[in-house]
Design a protein around this motif. Structure first.
Motif, PDB file in Angstrom:
ATOM      1  N   GLU A 414       0.806  -1.215   0.000  1.00  0.00           N
ATOM      2  CA  GLU A 414       0.000   0.000   0.000  1.00  0.00           C
ATOM      3  C   GLU A 414       0.839   1.265   0.000  1.00  0.00           C
ATOM      4  OE1 GLU A 414      -3.694  -2.031   2.491  1.00  0.00           O
ATOM      5  OE2 GLU A 414      -2.651  -0.304   3.295  1.00  0.00           O
ATOM      6  N   ASN A 415       2.093   1.171   0.399  1.00  0.00           N
ATOM      7  CA  ASN A 415       2.927   2.366   0.506  1.00  0.00           C
ATOM      8  C   ASN A 415       4.139   2.348  -0.416  1.00  0.00           C
ATOM      9  OD1 ASN A 415       1.800   4.008   2.958  1.00  0.00           O
ATOM     10  ND2 ASN A 415       1.725   1.865   3.575  1.00  0.00           N
ATOM     11  N   ASN A 416       4.187   1.371  -1.334  1.00  0.00           N
ATOM     12  CA  ASN A 416       5.345   1.345  -2.221  1.00  0.00           C
ATOM     13  C   ASN A 416       5.224   2.430  -3.296  1.00  0.00           C
ATOM     14  OD1 ASN A 416       3.399   0.320  -3.864  1.00  0.00           O
ATOM     15  ND2 ASN A 416       4.316  -1.671  -4.173  1.00  0.00           N
ATOM     16  N   PHE A 424      -2.188   6.944 -16.599  1.00  0.00           N
ATOM     17  CA  PHE A 424      -2.697   7.043 -15.228  1.00  0.00           C
ATOM     18  C   PHE A 424      -4.141   6.572 -15.127  1.00  0.00           C
ATOM     19  CE2 PHE A 424      -4.404   9.618 -11.613  1.00  0.00           C
ATOM     20  CZ  PHE A 424      -3.683   8.975 -10.613  1.00  0.00           C
ATOM     21  N   ASP A 425      -4.932   6.807 -16.203  1.00  0.00           N
ATOM     22  CA  ASP A 425      -6.333   6.341 -16.159  1.00  0.00           C
ATOM     23  C   ASP A 425      -6.403   4.818 -16.056  1.00  0.00           C
ATOM     24  OD1 ASP A 425      -7.118   6.524 -19.721  1.00  0.00           O
ATOM     25  OD2 ASP A 425      -5.221   6.150 -18.688  1.00  0.00           O
ATOM     26  N   GLU A 426      -5.488   4.121 -16.750  1.00  0.00           N
ATOM     27  CA  GLU A 426      -5.462   2.659 -16.653  1.00  0.00           C
ATOM     28  C   GLU A 426      -5.006   2.218 -15.258  1.00  0.00           C
ATOM     29  OE1 GLU A 426      -4.254   2.024 -21.365  1.00  0.00           O
ATOM     30  OE2 GLU A 426      -3.081   1.050 -19.796  1.00  0.00           O
ATOM     31  N   LEU A 427      -4.047   2.954 -14.683  1.00  0.00           N
ATOM     32  CA  LEU A 427      -3.561   2.630 -13.341  1.00  0.00           C
ATOM     33  C   LEU A 427      -4.690   2.765 -12.314  1.00  0.00           C
ATOM     34  CD1 LEU A 427      -0.921   1.951 -11.730  1.00  0.00           C
ATOM     35  CD2 LEU A 427      -0.697   4.404 -11.333  1.00  0.00           C
ATOM     36  N   LEU A 428      -5.470   3.877 -12.414  1.00  0.00           N
ATOM     37  CA  LEU A 428      -6.595   4.070 -11.494  1.00  0.00           C
ATOM     38  C   LEU A 428      -7.673   3.016 -11.702  1.00  0.00           C
ATOM     39  CD1 LEU A 428      -7.389   7.894 -11.173  1.00  0.00           C
ATOM     40  CD2 LEU A 428      -6.415   6.353  -9.486  1.00  0.00           C
ATOM     41  N   ILE A 461      -0.200  11.042  -7.627  1.00  0.00           N
ATOM     42  CA  ILE A 461       0.145  10.092  -6.559  1.00  0.00           C
ATOM     43  C   ILE A 461      -0.812  10.279  -5.379  1.00  0.00           C
ATOM     44  CG2 ILE A 461       1.893   9.461  -4.853  1.00  0.00           C
ATOM     45  CD1 ILE A 461       4.031  10.143  -6.933  1.00  0.00           C
ATOM     46  N   THR A 462      -1.093  11.532  -5.042  1.00  0.00           N
ATOM     47  CA  THR A 462      -2.000  11.816  -3.926  1.00  0.00           C
ATOM     48  C   THR A 462      -3.399  11.262  -4.211  1.00  0.00           C
ATOM     49  OG1 THR A 462      -0.777  13.820  -3.362  1.00  0.00           O
ATOM     50  CG2 THR A 462      -3.026  13.650  -2.541  1.00  0.00           C
ATOM     51  N   ILE A 463      -3.909  11.519  -5.431  1.00  0.00           N
ATOM     52  CA  ILE A 463      -5.234  10.998  -5.812  1.00  0.00           C
ATOM     53  C   ILE A 463      -5.247   9.479  -5.725  1.00  0.00           C
ATOM     54  CG2 ILE A 463      -6.810  10.717  -7.776  1.00  0.00           C
ATOM     55  CD1 ILE A 463      -5.908  13.602  -8.609  1.00  0.00           C
ATOM     56  N   TYR A 464      -4.187   8.839  -6.208  1.00  0.00           N
ATOM     57  CA  TYR A 464      -4.085   7.378  -6.163  1.00  0.00           C
ATOM     58  C   TYR A 464      -4.139   6.891  -4.714  1.00  0.00           C
ATOM     59  CZ  TYR A 464      -2.227   2.686  -7.065  1.00  0.00           C
ATOM     60  OH  TYR A 464      -2.067   1.328  -7.134  1.00  0.00           O
TER      61      TYR A 464
END
Length: 543
Positions: A414-416, A424-428, A461-464
């Motif tokens: 969770e913190n890596n 980024f859309d695919e990551l989210l 990163i913050t949104i993620y």
């Protein structure tokens, strides 16, 4: 005699050619033909051809100094941009047309153009959710228009903007004033739209007159046999009965709206009707909703990409044909770029300290993650291995150690470090759908419509991390069977809405939610929580 025969033959050939040109050739490249295609918005190719024709005609009118014709060109170019979804470009063209119009004399034709431009800008501002400007433009139309039907339409447009702002009392007063125009208006569909809107607003104000208004509008629309307008009536009636806890009638009208959406073959209506059915608990259309949502977003994105390329090609063509003008524009661009760069440099210097602090937070998280994994988790795993080699094994102790090992591994994950540079859309999407299971359905709305490249790495990163925290919280505590995460960007500000149908709780900002608040505050965002026992959990994030 020979001369006479030759002349008659020539005359016959000439008449034949004139007949062929006059009766078999369609005027496919005239201004009127393309304007008609824009108003009907029938196909992407028609709009593309109209755009190219209007750009060419605009350049010709610029060279000849014909301001009136330029205004006409700009207005319809603005309409095309609005249809495609380029609202900023549409606004700019309409404002430019009005600036030209301000320099011309006042007459009936120019007044009609001004009415069209004000009304169009009202639509643009409503789509951009700048409701005060939308209402301002519609009021300017109201001052200029002389026809009762046109005034009725404008009243309805203003009430829609007020409704969007939840100013229901103001909207009701306006529509009651508009109803005085009914005796002077013959168009029953326009009257039905006002009555239906009045019924919907009365229902929002919890007035008993809501249902009679809604039923009256439905009756008028049935008489006109306009399927498209019937959709609005069925939809509003379904919402009315939902609010009155009449699930049978709510579902009945939701299904009727769904059927009408299919009859008119409107993708946006089908999507809205599917969402309406899900809102009343009918999740049988959940898959269809997802499919329609993806189809609509993909189609819109493809159309916008094609038009962006078309605009680029036209700009390139214009640049090549006007070389001297391009040089002048280039010098201006360089000057503006230097000015913007200077301002941007000042902004960067001011923001650097804060950015470095945020970067340090994420580096610290990644370092702790690695330390937890490399030292704590590995040590626990080493002890488990030693215990398993003993003759007498304490199974309870072994299970406890395994539980601790799993927790430390999860904390590490969770913190890596998060790689957000691309896709980024695919990551989210992967993050959110990773929490989907046989018991929990996770749906995302409009995620792919957000231009993530405009956000800094720190914000992404913050949104993620924030969404990850919310999903973990849901998995651990909510017992939710349905989760919806919606994305929008009104007024150039990202809004993320998380909502689940879990057991809810009495709101208490504990460690997890406190971390979420701190993260959002660090990037100058805001976050609100809404929850009650047995009434789900809702979070609204604005960045």
């Amino acid at each position: 005699m020979k001369f006479k025969n030759s002349f008659l033959f020539f005359l016959w050939v000439f008449a034949l050619l004139c007949f062929k040109v006059g009766y078999t050739q369609k005027p496919v490249d005239s201004l009127g033909y393309h304007i008609n295609n824009i108003n009907l918005a029938q196909s992407e190719s028609n709009l593309s051809n109209a755009y190219k024709f209007l750009k060419k005609d605009l350049l010709l009118n610029e060279k000849k100094g014909r301001k009136g014709s330029q205004i006409y060109n700009l207005y319809f170019l603005s309409k095309i941009d609005f249809i495609i979804g380029f609202y900023d470009e549409s606004e700019a063209l309409a404002v430019k047309a009005l600036s030209f119009l301000d320099k011309l004399e006042v007459n009936d034709y120019n007044t009609s153009l001004r009415i069209s431009l004000f009304n169009h800008l009202g639509k643009v501002y409503r789509e951009k959710q700048i409701y005060s400007e939308a209402i301002k433009k519609y009021n300017q139309v109201l001052v200029l228009t002389k026809k009762a039907k046109d005034s009725l339409i404008v009243y309805n447009n203003i009430s829609n903007s007020l409704k969007d702002e939840n100013k229901f009392k103001e909207a009701e007063a306006l529509l009651l004033e508009a109803s005085n125009l009914f005796p002077r208006v013959k168009d029953t569909l326009e009257i039905a739209r006002v009555i239906d809107n009045l019924g919907y607003i009365n229902f929002k104000l919890h007035k008993e007159s809501a249902l009679p208004y809604l039923n009256k509008a439905l009756e008028l629309r049935k008489q006109s046999q306009n399927s498209s307008d019937l959709y609005s009536s069925y939809r509003n009636l379904s919402e009315y009965y939902v609010s009155n806890a009449d699930s049978v009638k709510a579902k009945l009208y939701a299904l009727k709206a769904y059927k009408v959406a299919g009859l008119v073959n409107s993708l946006s209506y089908k999507l809205d009707a599917s969402r309406l059915r899900m809102d009343i608990g009918d999740y049988a259309v959940a898959k269809e909703y997802l499919s329609l949502n993806d189809s609509l977003q993909n189609a819109k994105k493809q159309t916008q990409n094609k038009f962006a390329l078309l605009k680029y090609d036209l700009a390139e063509s214009e640049t090549k044909s006007q070389e001297e003008r391009s040089k002048s524009q280039l010098y201006k661009f360089i000057a503006v770029l230097i000015f913007i760069s200077g301002g941007f440099l000042i902004f960067i210097l001011k923001a650097r300290h804060k950015k470095e602090n945020l970067q340090q937070v994420f580096k610290t998280e990644a370092r702790i993650s690695k330390k937890v994994h490399d030292e704590v988790a590995n040590d626990v795993y080493h002890i488990m291995t030693k215990l398993q080699s003993e003759t007498t094994i304490n199974e309870t102790l072994l299970d406890d150690l395994e539980s601790i090992y799993t927790k430390t591994r999860d904390i590490s994950r969770e913190n890596n470090a998060v790689m957000v540079a691309e896709n980024f859309d695919e990551l989210l999407t992967d993050l959110l759908l990773n929490y989907k299971s046989e018991t929990t359905n996770v749906i995302t709305r409009n995620l792919s419509t957000i231009s993530w490249h405009s956000f800094s790495e720190l914000k992404k990163i913050t949104i993620y991390r924030v969404l990850q925290e919310l999903m973990v919280n849901m998995k651990k505590h909510s017992q939710a069977s349905f989760v919806v995460v919606s994305f929008s960007k009104p007024n150039d500000r990202l809004v993320i809405t998380y909502k689940d149908n879990g057991i809810g709780t009495t709101l208490n900002i504990a460690n997890g939610l406190q971390n979420v608040e701190n993260r959002i505050a660090a990037i100058k965002g805001t976050i609100t929580f809404e929850t009650e026992v047995n009434n789900g959990f809702k979070t609204i994030i604005k960045v």
